[in-house]
Design a protein around this motif. Structure first.
Motif, mmCIF file in Angstrom:
data_model
loop_
_atom_site.group_PDB
_atom_site.id
_atom_site.type_symbol
_atom_site.label_atom_id
_atom_site.label_comp_id
_atom_site.label_asym_id
_atom_site.label_seq_id
_atom_site.Cartn_x
_atom_site.Cartn_y
_atom_site.Cartn_z
ATOM 1 N N UNK A 53 1.020 -1.191 -0.135
ATOM 2 C CA UNK A 53 -0.042 0.051 0.213
ATOM 3 C C UNK A 53 0.646 1.198 0.060
ATOM 4 N N UNK A 54 0.260 2.270 -0.778
ATOM 5 C CA UNK A 54 1.175 3.561 -0.607
ATOM 6 C C UNK A 54 0.031 4.726 -0.273
ATOM 7 N N UNK A 55 0.517 5.656 0.502
ATOM 8 C CA UNK A 55 -0.199 6.895 0.797
ATOM 9 C C UNK A 55 -0.267 8.038 -0.275
ATOM 10 N N UNK A 56 -1.380 8.225 -0.732
ATOM 11 C CA UNK A 56 -1.298 9.271 -2.119
ATOM 12 C C UNK A 56 -1.093 10.748 -1.378
ATOM 13 N N UNK A 57 -2.022 11.065 -0.078
ATOM 14 C CA UNK A 57 -1.729 12.128 0.480
ATOM 15 C C UNK A 57 -2.317 11.850 2.015
ATOM 16 N N UNK A 58 -1.172 12.476 3.071
ATOM 17 C CA UNK A 58 -1.587 12.180 4.434
ATOM 18 C C UNK A 58 -2.687 12.965 5.021
ATOM 19 N N UNK A 59 -3.314 12.476 6.063
ATOM 20 C CA UNK A 59 -4.294 13.195 6.593
ATOM 21 C C UNK A 59 -3.890 14.299 7.484
ATOM 22 N N UNK A 60 -4.782 15.361 7.731
ATOM 23 C CA UNK A 60 -4.385 16.403 8.730
ATOM 24 C C UNK A 60 -5.235 16.469 9.793
ATOM 25 N N UNK A 61 -6.247 15.387 9.880
ATOM 26 C CA UNK A 61 -7.208 15.554 10.875
ATOM 27 C C UNK A 61 -6.808 14.763 12.141
ATOM 28 N N UNK A 62 -7.820 14.188 12.898
ATOM 29 C CA UNK A 62 -7.412 13.500 14.050
ATOM 30 C C UNK A 62 -6.704 12.140 13.620
ATOM 31 N N UNK A 63 -5.773 11.769 14.486
ATOM 32 C CA UNK A 63 -5.138 10.424 14.377
ATOM 33 C C UNK A 63 -6.183 9.181 14.475
ATOM 34 N N UNK A 64 -6.101 8.326 13.847
ATOM 35 C CA UNK A 64 -6.825 7.061 13.916
ATOM 36 C C UNK A 64 -6.368 6.205 15.352
ATOM 37 N N UNK A 65 -7.023 5.706 16.169
ATOM 38 C CA UNK A 65 -6.729 4.965 17.248
ATOM 39 C C UNK A 65 -7.259 3.632 17.083
ATOM 40 N N UNK A 66 -6.315 2.712 17.376
ATOM 41 C CA UNK A 66 -6.260 1.319 17.393
ATOM 42 C C UNK A 66 -7.608 0.835 18.069
ATOM 43 N N UNK A 67 -8.438 0.118 17.660
ATOM 44 C CA UNK A 67 -9.800 -0.515 18.395
ATOM 45 C C UNK A 67 -10.741 0.561 18.375
ATOM 46 N N UNK A 68 -10.693 1.557 17.924
ATOM 47 C CA UNK A 68 -11.608 2.580 17.768
ATOM 48 C C UNK A 68 -12.317 2.527 16.111
ATOM 49 N N UNK A 69 -13.393 3.391 15.877
ATOM 50 C CA UNK A 69 -13.905 3.239 14.420
ATOM 51 C C UNK A 69 -12.919 3.997 13.651
ATOM 52 N N UNK A 70 -13.163 3.517 12.278
ATOM 53 C CA UNK A 70 -12.529 3.959 11.068
ATOM 54 C C UNK A 70 -13.686 4.095 10.158
ATOM 55 N N UNK A 71 -13.561 5.285 9.476
ATOM 56 C CA UNK A 71 -14.643 5.325 8.333
ATOM 57 C C UNK A 71 -13.920 5.592 7.175
ATOM 58 N N UNK A 72 -14.287 4.864 5.997
ATOM 59 C CA UNK A 72 -13.535 5.091 4.795
ATOM 60 C C UNK A 72 -14.681 4.980 3.589
ATOM 61 N N UNK A 73 -14.354 5.679 2.408
ATOM 62 C CA UNK A 73 -14.907 5.834 1.177
ATOM 63 C C UNK A 73 -13.933 4.823 0.353
ATOM 64 N N UNK A 74 -14.336 4.209 -0.558
ATOM 65 C CA UNK A 74 -13.455 3.267 -1.200
ATOM 66 C C UNK A 74 -13.762 3.474 -2.753
ATOM 67 N N UNK A 75 -12.797 3.176 -3.493
ATOM 68 C CA UNK A 75 -13.037 2.703 -5.172
ATOM 69 C C UNK A 75 -12.323 1.576 -5.432
ATOM 70 N N UNK A 76 -12.960 0.622 -5.834
ATOM 71 C CA UNK A 76 -12.155 -0.967 -6.172
ATOM 72 C C UNK A 76 -12.203 -0.903 -7.582
ATOM 73 N N UNK A 77 -11.311 -1.487 -8.367
ATOM 74 C CA UNK A 77 -11.236 -1.870 -9.938
ATOM 75 C C UNK A 77 -10.770 -3.080 -10.081
ATOM 76 N N UNK A 78 -11.074 -3.859 -11.215
ATOM 77 C CA UNK A 78 -10.429 -4.912 -11.524
ATOM 78 C C UNK A 78 -9.079 -4.524 -12.232
#
Length: 306
Positions: A53-78
């Motif tokens: 995996x590669x980061x396209x751009x880094x986030x500037x918001x709150x840090x993700x916390x292990x064990x807590x919720x994460x919300x994602x939008x995704x786009x999946x291609x063949x």
């Protein structure tokens, strides 16, 4: 979705400059603005032998916390054909817990240590174990799981809301007489787009009895946001339409809306107080394909029927 999202080869990122993976097997360009559907460019069929995996751009918001919720939008291609397999941008983002059990080892590793606002791309080889007969390219945008914006001064006579470190609200009741009409009180003003009529919304909420402050329902107890359509939901629609994404609002619902339950219900005559964090809103259009999810998103248990 964890079976579809696992994994990836290093990529060439349009927004991050051109680099090549160590064996030169895959070139992928990722375009698109934050908050919008991404665009992918690669030469199909894409040869994929190992995941990364590669980061396209880094986030500037709150840090993700292990064990807590994460919300994602995704786009999946063949990766063999470039066809879109599944995506969430025209429906609703998907919530998970930031754990290996919820996300799988590779996606957990890709998201751990990231911040809200990050865009990540993964490329994965075909895997019978994951039920994927072709390699995949997926782009993920990390969204906030709590309201983010400017606090709004409290309105006199309304219940008092205090927030825990993770954003979970505590609602302290008031001795004042509850309003007889549905009342919306802004608490945090977000900077996102306005919620359109009939939108598909993703929210966190806590519901309490005005008189006692007793918690009736809360997504914060399970830790995962929920998504549902506002179409035909009178109180929810009146309370959330035209509010901005990222906002937190208090919605005071009188018993005339029937949210307390059927005749004989303990809360039938109760005024209910909802504190709602608006995380996303999309006016549904025909999706590219049925969205893929682990845990289905549903409307709150006390949603109105009209």
């Amino acid at each position: 979705m964890r079976r579809l999202i696992a994994v990836a080869l290093a990529v060439v990122l349009l927004v991050a400059g051109c680099t090549r993976n160590s064996d030169g097997a895959a070139d992928v360009q990722v375009g698109g603005d934050p908050g919008a559907s991404p665009t992918l460019r690669f030469r199909a069929p894409l040869t994929v032998t190992e995941p990364s995996s590669t980061v396209v751009w880094a986030g500037t918001g709150s840090a993700l916390v292990e064990g807590k919720p994460v919300l994602i939008d995704y786009w999946l291609e063949n990766a063999e054909t470039g066809a879109v397999v599944a995506e969430s941008y025209t429906t609703s983002p998907k919530p998970y817990l930031l754990t290996k059990e919820s996300l799988g080892t590779d996606l957990f590793a890709a998201l751990r240590g990231q911040r809200v606002g990050a865009r990540i791309v993964e490329v994965s080889p075909a895997s019978a174990a994951r039920g994927m007969t072709f390699p995949t390219v997926i782009v993920m945008d990390v969204l906030a799981t709590r309201a983010e914006g400017d606090p709004v001064p409290a309105r006199p006579g309304m219940p008092i809301v205090t927030l825990a470190a993770d954003g979970a609200p505590t609602i302290t009741p008031t001795t004042t007489t509850p309003p007889t009409d549905l009342t919306v009180v802004p608490l945090i003003k977000g900077t996102g787009d306005q919620v359109p009529t009939g939108a598909e919304v993703t929210i966190q909420y806590t519901e309490v009895d005005w008189a006692t402050g007793a918690v009736v329902d809360s997504t914060w107890s399970t830790g995962l946001p929920v998504s549902f359509s506002l179409a035909g939901l009178g109180a929810w629609s009146q309370g959330l339409v035209e509010q901005t994404v990222g906002s937190q609002v208090m919605v005071v619902v009188p018993p005339s809306f029937g949210l307390g339950g059927p005749a004989g219900s303990e809360l039938q005559s109760a005024t209910l107080v909802f504190v709602v964090d608006i995380l996303a809103a999309t006016k549904p259009t025909a999706p590219v394909s049925p969205p893929v999810t682990i845990a289905p998103s549903t409307a709150p248990s006390s949603s109105p029927t009209s």
